[in-house]
Design a protein around this motif. Sequence first.
Motif, mmCIF file in Angstrom:
data_model
loop_
_atom_site.group_PDB
_atom_site.id
_atom_site.type_symbol
_atom_site.label_atom_id
_atom_site.label_comp_id
_atom_site.label_asym_id
_atom_site.label_seq_id
_atom_site.Cartn_x
_atom_site.Cartn_y
_atom_site.Cartn_z
ATOM 1 N N TYR A 133 111.385 66.938 119.743
ATOM 2 C CA TYR A 133 110.408 66.327 121.122
ATOM 3 C C TYR A 133 108.759 65.848 120.831
ATOM 4 C CZ TYR A 133 113.840 68.595 123.771
ATOM 5 O OH TYR A 133 115.252 68.707 124.776
ATOM 6 N N ALA A 134 107.956 66.333 120.167
ATOM 7 C CA ALA A 134 107.502 65.188 119.697
ATOM 8 C C ALA A 134 106.568 64.616 120.102
ATOM 9 C CB ALA A 134 106.466 65.780 118.021
ATOM 10 N N PRO A 135 105.366 64.306 121.003
ATOM 11 C CA PRO A 135 104.262 65.007 120.580
ATOM 12 C C PRO A 135 104.089 65.595 122.542
ATOM 13 C CG PRO A 135 103.733 62.648 121.450
ATOM 14 C CD PRO A 135 105.004 62.408 120.777
ATOM 15 N N ASN A 317 122.836 69.750 122.689
ATOM 16 C CA ASN A 317 123.481 69.668 121.706
ATOM 17 C C ASN A 317 125.149 69.197 121.230
ATOM 18 O OD1 ASN A 317 121.913 71.704 119.863
ATOM 19 N ND2 ASN A 317 121.634 72.897 121.236
ATOM 20 N N PRO A 318 124.894 69.006 119.951
ATOM 21 C CA PRO A 318 125.935 68.178 119.787
ATOM 22 C C PRO A 318 127.626 69.241 120.138
ATOM 23 C CG PRO A 318 125.328 68.259 117.529
ATOM 24 C CD PRO A 318 124.318 69.019 119.008
ATOM 25 N N ARG A 414 122.708 56.833 126.009
ATOM 26 C CA ARG A 414 121.661 56.469 125.158
ATOM 27 C C ARG A 414 120.207 56.780 125.249
ATOM 28 N NH1 ARG A 414 121.335 51.958 128.268
ATOM 29 N NH2 ARG A 414 119.606 52.487 129.816
ATOM 30 N N TRP A 415 119.945 57.859 126.337
ATOM 31 C CA TRP A 415 118.864 58.948 125.581
ATOM 32 C C TRP A 415 119.511 60.329 124.898
ATOM 33 C CZ3 TRP A 415 118.268 63.974 125.243
ATOM 34 C CH2 TRP A 415 116.704 64.815 124.997
ATOM 35 N N GLN A 416 120.590 60.586 124.817
ATOM 36 C CA GLN A 416 121.604 60.826 123.698
ATOM 37 C C GLN A 416 121.680 61.019 122.580
ATOM 38 O OE1 GLN A 416 124.090 61.896 122.226
ATOM 39 N NE2 GLN A 416 124.177 63.680 121.479
ATOM 40 N N ARG A 417 121.495 59.419 122.713
ATOM 41 C CA ARG A 417 121.520 58.789 120.699
ATOM 42 C C ARG A 417 120.558 58.068 120.494
ATOM 43 N NH1 ARG A 417 124.043 54.974 122.449
ATOM 44 N NH2 ARG A 417 122.519 53.445 122.727
ATOM 45 N N ASP A 418 119.225 57.796 121.430
ATOM 46 C CA ASP A 418 118.454 57.915 120.435
ATOM 47 C C ASP A 418 117.431 59.170 120.340
ATOM 48 O OD1 ASP A 418 118.847 55.279 121.592
ATOM 49 O OD2 ASP A 418 117.587 55.241 122.835
ATOM 50 N N SER A 419 117.408 59.992 120.975
ATOM 51 C CA SER A 419 117.246 61.820 120.468
ATOM 52 C C SER A 419 117.782 61.945 119.449
ATOM 53 C CB SER A 419 117.591 62.560 121.946
ATOM 54 O OG SER A 419 117.429 64.282 121.466
ATOM 55 N N VAL A 424 118.058 63.262 113.071
ATOM 56 C CA VAL A 424 117.577 62.415 111.721
ATOM 57 C C VAL A 424 117.300 61.826 111.240
ATOM 58 C CG1 VAL A 424 119.244 61.257 110.922
ATOM 59 C CG2 VAL A 424 120.124 63.052 112.923
ATOM 60 N N LYS A 425 116.437 61.595 111.936
ATOM 61 C CA LYS A 425 115.113 60.234 111.167
ATOM 62 C C LYS A 425 113.723 61.304 110.552
ATOM 63 C CE LYS A 425 112.024 56.656 111.163
ATOM 64 N NZ LYS A 425 111.211 55.739 112.064
ATOM 65 N N ALA A 426 113.735 62.625 111.824
ATOM 66 C CA ALA A 426 112.166 63.437 110.769
ATOM 67 C C ALA A 426 113.069 64.340 110.473
ATOM 68 C CB ALA A 426 112.104 64.320 112.617
#
Length: 548
Positions: A133-135, A317-318, A414-419, A424-426
Amino acid sequence: MSTHQPFTIAGVRVFSGGGLIPGVTHVRVRDGRIAAVGNESVTRPGDAVVDGSGGTLLPGLVDAHVHLLPGCTQLAAVFGVTTVIDMFSKSETIDPERAAVAASERGRGPVLADMRTSSVGATAPGGHPTIAYAPFPYVTGPLDAASFVAGRVAEGATHIKVIYDDGSGAMLDIPALDVRTIEALVAAAHKRGLPVVAHASSAAGAVTVARCGVDVLAHAPFDRMTDRQIGDVARCGVAVIATLSIIDGFPDEDGVMPLLAQPHLAGRLSARWRRVVERQARRWMPPEPPDGAAQRYNAVAFLESGLRVLAGTDVPNPGLVFGASLHRELQHLVGAGFTPGEALAAATAAPAEVFGMADRGEIAEGRRADLVLVGGDPTADITATQLIRDVWVLGRRVDPRAYAGGEAEREGVRWQRDSAEKIVKAIGESWPAFPAPHEVRRDDGELLGRVVPTAGGWQAVTIFGVPLGGAGDQGDAVRTLHARGLACLSEPWWARVGDGPAWREARIVEAAPGRVRLRWSDPMADQPPSGEWFGLDDLDLSLDRPAG
């Protein structure tokens, strides 16, 4: 049925709070409220009559632990969840959803579930859930408590969420609030008349936050509690949100996600959400996924100690989907040892009481006409809640077809995928040793695809997101992309669009991340000469002709 026309649900079993109401077979609704509860005598001339024969009428279900995404209140209502209680979201998600709910209550637009929210939760700088969720505003110590709570009240919070989690349960090391700060937050919230919900994933953490005076535990702890710990928490009188359905994020031995193995729930899911859950089954999994046994034990122990246990899913959650997964939560509660009636109370009367929603949770005169008509008798077989026949919110009937294919669904997916991609990136940036997807390119820089860690090993994935070959060694996945990453674009594919049952042969004219331009092989197909673009959310693709 007219929106404003009174109606009577006739010839039905009626469950309210503690169990079936003896002798009650009819419920009358007028102006969004329950006007009468009784026998056939409650029906009035001019009422529309809903035949409830063979079914059971339940109060609208409450999911006591969600995190909002766009359109989630419409999706929840499709599955009979008429109130969602948010446990951490930001204003950019809360405000549009709140506005949509307000419009729905005025009779405008689709029928949506009601919502409550904590706004953002109180956590230490860099603490859980910064990755997702940051920031957002942090709490640095007790002196921040009053201003933090005031900020959440200004954002429309109905309760306050605090996070006490140092990551040790997941073998991580992250900052966490200290006890004095949690006590200050509790005092500030209670001064404002707001209950406090505490995230503490461990048994020891649950005892600590209970002693700090919080009102609700956001989860049954993930490690088995001792009798002494159960007693300590019970003496504090907190309520507990079970969230047993978190284990639905892990596929079964056949690679099928638990939600999709429930035919009545899977059949009510839109094609886009089915694809989301199917893809989540292919993500990286720990070597030994959790079995949920400790959580189930703790939830039953809390119930037996006299605490109120609430049904909550921790969606999205998944493996979890708004509305649908609450029915799985009820199954998990019964599987843990709750009676069906106790599980139903955990999703109706109990959350209404704990969160101060006196206008719902039971079927009684004057309450909101938030109602779910199901087939069969869920007090005997909890899976009967999945046999949804009708849903009403404030007396307005939910059209289950209105959500699929609409902009609310597209935005939510789209929101779920981007989140998920952000998380994963973080994780990859914070813990380089953690398995993470990475791109594979030719020597000239041309993108061939990605290799992705999954439950079965490393998977080669095309630039548009479709797996190539089986999962296995990382080197083999890389070699597969060099051999077939671009070559597969010239091969014939099989595609199925939307909810349609038909697979058709096609050629990929052009590909980009998350989408492809297809031209159907059938010369009689009605299509533009250059083909048509489809997003991966709207399409099933396979190199092999599917059976049937």
